[in-house]
Design a protein around this motif. Structure first.
Motif, PDB file in Angstrom:
ATOM      1  N   GLY A   1       0.788  -1.118  -0.063  1.00 21.40           N
ATOM      2  CA  GLY A   1       0.073   0.200  -0.138  1.00 21.40           C
ATOM      3  C   GLY A   1       0.846   1.211  -0.020  1.00 21.40           C
ATOM      4  N   GLY A   2       2.108   1.195  -0.520  1.00 21.66           N
ATOM      5  CA  GLY A   2       3.003   2.351  -0.779  1.00 21.66           C
ATOM      6  C   GLY A   2       3.634   2.943   0.664  1.00 21.66           C
ATOM      7  N   ARG A   3       3.462   1.852   1.655  1.00 22.67           N
ATOM      8  CA  ARG A   3       4.537   1.880   2.651  1.00 22.67           C
ATOM      9  C   ARG A   3       5.375   0.661   2.737  1.00 22.67           C
ATOM     10  NH1 ARG A   3       0.575   1.645   7.372  1.00 22.67           N
ATOM     11  NH2 ARG A   3       1.971   3.001   8.663  1.00 22.67           N
ATOM     12  N   CYS A   4       6.576   0.886   3.493  1.00 25.36           N
ATOM     13  CA  CYS A   4       7.575  -0.029   3.348  1.00 25.36           C
ATOM     14  C   CYS A   4       7.844  -0.272   4.952  1.00 25.36           C
ATOM     15  CB  CYS A   4       8.913   0.296   2.882  1.00 25.36           C
ATOM     16  SG  CYS A   4      10.187  -0.857   2.825  1.00 25.36           S
ATOM     17  N   ALA A   5       7.807  -1.451   5.384  1.00 20.94           N
ATOM     18  CA  ALA A   5       8.061  -2.114   6.718  1.00 20.94           C
ATOM     19  C   ALA A   5       9.405  -2.646   6.950  1.00 20.94           C
ATOM     20  CB  ALA A   5       7.077  -2.863   7.248  1.00 20.94           C
ATOM     21  N   LEU A   6      10.207  -2.278   7.709  1.00 26.43           N
ATOM     22  CA  LEU A   6      11.523  -2.572   8.247  1.00 26.43           C
ATOM     23  C   LEU A   6      11.244  -3.288   9.471  1.00 26.43           C
ATOM     24  CD1 LEU A   6      12.349  -0.345   6.240  1.00 26.43           C
ATOM     25  CD2 LEU A   6      14.428  -0.010   7.386  1.00 26.43           C
ATOM     26  N   CYS A   7      11.763  -4.593   9.387  1.00 25.84           N
ATOM     27  CA  CYS A   7      11.575  -5.513  10.565  1.00 25.84           C
ATOM     28  C   CYS A   7      12.605  -6.436  10.983  1.00 25.84           C
ATOM     29  CB  CYS A   7      10.028  -6.442  10.066  1.00 25.84           C
ATOM     30  SG  CYS A   7       9.211  -7.254  11.302  1.00 25.84           S
ATOM     31  N   SER A   8      12.637  -6.575  12.286  1.00 31.49           N
ATOM     32  CA  SER A   8      13.811  -7.451  12.788  1.00 31.49           C
ATOM     33  C   SER A   8      13.099  -8.030  14.123  1.00 31.49           C
ATOM     34  CB  SER A   8      14.876  -6.568  13.362  1.00 31.49           C
ATOM     35  OG  SER A   8      15.866  -7.324  13.946  1.00 31.49           O
TER      36      SER A   8
END
Length: 477
Positions: A383-390
């Motif tokens: 949806g046009g958003r980027c998730a950075l996850c750890s």
């Protein structure tokens, strides 16, 4: 009906990874409306017919798949959300016992007006691209089941064999790939993050690249002749340098081998991933653009050949001819599981993630929960958003290190498109924020693009000319 399911080379390779972590991939999908639990279970039952390995366990005795006939009743659980974000946080970090449970677990978390799906899949079954294909399959089957209460024929199981990548290659090309130079990188302890050895509790630290910044970054990358993934790798390397001070940087960068399949190939849900290697040296006060140039140049050169096929080609051959014990011994001797790693799981297509019952407000993917000092950042876009996850087993100190790292990545990306992008990497700070101006918000409360929370933010923008702070999210058990 039970079937004999062949064990593929990549299945075994992921099983070898259990010495370092439980190889799982996770997804969270938040809806604006509610799902029908009975329709969901019917769709899951059909999906398991299409991917029968889901109903199997991986036997530690035979080192292969054993079909236990698991169905939706063992895969899907439904719970009312009485705890708010805490319920989603706990269920997203749920695990799978690979030798006794189905290779798929789905939690339907029911809210007063909207539902959330937490989907967990065994990495022995699929990589990130395969996982996305399963989510699309599930959405499609749910939509069909909700529209038609009659009999629906499930899709036929498709090819999971890594050998499908090589079928279109001639003998000369295979020999060239086998002769190609592939250096196996062994990360030095200097690259490890300053973490405590204690395990701690499983947590997922999450940060967002919002749509405005994402658009700016893609424009910046194109102008520089780089990809968005090159930008992410550069920000990762610079954030790593800011915390560790390590000048020599080298991590594997996953590449989806499906791009080598012919258009006529119908790939099943499986693992088809190899690696490029991103390596560079960082100079003191090096500007972002210079680091990006190094990353883009080497990634581009690796994409121009098929050397990344050497590892899968060799693995496919060795696992076919060697007994399990010999294959594992060879794997342990010649392959080192990276301690510091990065994976871009790509874009979740909102058009294919259509359950036909309530719009998907938010979705992101997360990878295995790592044991210290192992650390991984996974990236997904929706949806046009980027998730950075750890995800990691973290003490309070280790959680703060992960937060600082992701904050550092966000800061580097913000600086890349700012007028001061010529500056050197930000120095590591002792606080968890790491210098980012993002605000923290519980992951379970993260609002989607059409939520009331976002509309309230939009109304606030009209009251102030100052630029709103970017949100950052911590998802913690």
């Amino acid at each position: 009906m039970k079937h004999k399911i062949r064990t593929e080379a990549f299945d075994l390779m992921q099983y070898f990874y259990t010495s370092a972590h439980n190889p799982l991939i996770r997804a969270i999908i938040r809806f604006s409306g509610r799902l029908d639990p009975d329709v969901l279970k019917r769709a899951v039952e059909l999906s398991v017919s299409a991917v029968p390995v889901f109903r199997c366990v991986f036997s530690p005795e035979t080192h292969g798949w054993e079909d236990k006939g698991f169905g939706a009743d063992r895969i899907v659980s439904v719970s009312e959300n009485t705890e708010g974000a805490a319920a989603e946080e706990r269920l997203l970090l749920d695990t799978i016992k690979l030798d006794s449970e189905p290779q798929l677990k789905i939690h339907l978390v029911r809210g007063p007006e909207s539902d959330t799906l937490c989907v967990i899949i065994s990495h022995l079954v699929a990589d990130g691209a395969g996982f996305k294909e399963y989510l699309y399959l599930l959405a499609s089957l749910y939509r069909r089941c909700s529209e038609n209460s009659g009999y629906i024929v499930p899709p036929e199981p498709l090819d999971r064999d890594v050998g499908q990548v090589f079928r279109g290659m001639g003998a000369a090309e295979r020999i060239r790939v086998l002769r190609s130079p592939v250096k196996i990188e062994q990360q030095e302890p200097e690259m490890f993050l300053p973490m405590e050895k204690e395990e701690g509790e499983p947590v997922t630290v999450l940060r967002r690249v919002e749509s405005e910044l994402l658009t700016e970054l893609k424009r910046y990358a194109k102008k520089r002749g780089a990809t968005f993934n090159d930008l992410l790798l550069t920000a990762y390397g610079r954030a790593h340098h800011a915390i560790t001070g390590c000048a020599e940087f080298a991590i594997p960068c996953p590449v989806d081998l499906r791009k080598y399949l012919s258009e006529s190939e119908k790939c099943g849900i499986c693992n088809l991933t190899s690696n490029y290697i991103c390596r560079f040296s960082m100079k003191k006060n090096e500007p972002f653009g210079e680091t990006l140039g190094k990353t883009a140049a080497q990634m581009s050169s690796q994409k121009e050949n098929r050397n990344c096929l050497k590892g899968p080609l060799v693995l496919d051959f060795l696992f076919a001819v060697l007994p399990y014990a010999a294959a594992k011994k060879l794997f342990d001797k010649n392959f080192k599981i990276p301690v510091v790693s990065f994976t871009n799981l790509g874009v979740l297509d909102w058009r294919r993630l259509d359950f036909g019952n309530g719009k998907v407000n938010d979705a992101y993917l997360a990878t295995a929960v790592k044991h210290p000092p192992s650390f991984q950042v996974s990236v997904s876009t929706f949806g046009g958003r980027c998730a950075l996850c750890s995800s990691l087993y973290a003490t309070e100190k280790n959680r703060r290190v992960a937060e600082r790292f992701l904050d550092g990545m966000i800061l580097e990306l913000e600086r890349a498109v700012s007028p001061s992008s010529h500056k050197a990497p930000a120095k590591s700070q002792n606080n968890a924020g790491g210098g980012s101006n993002a605000q923290r918000q519980p992951a379970g409360q993260q609002k989607g693009p059409d939520s009331k929370g976002e509309r309230a933010d939009a109304r606030d923008k009209g009251k102030s000319k100052s630029k709103p702070k970017r949100k950052k999210t911590v998802h913690q058990k």
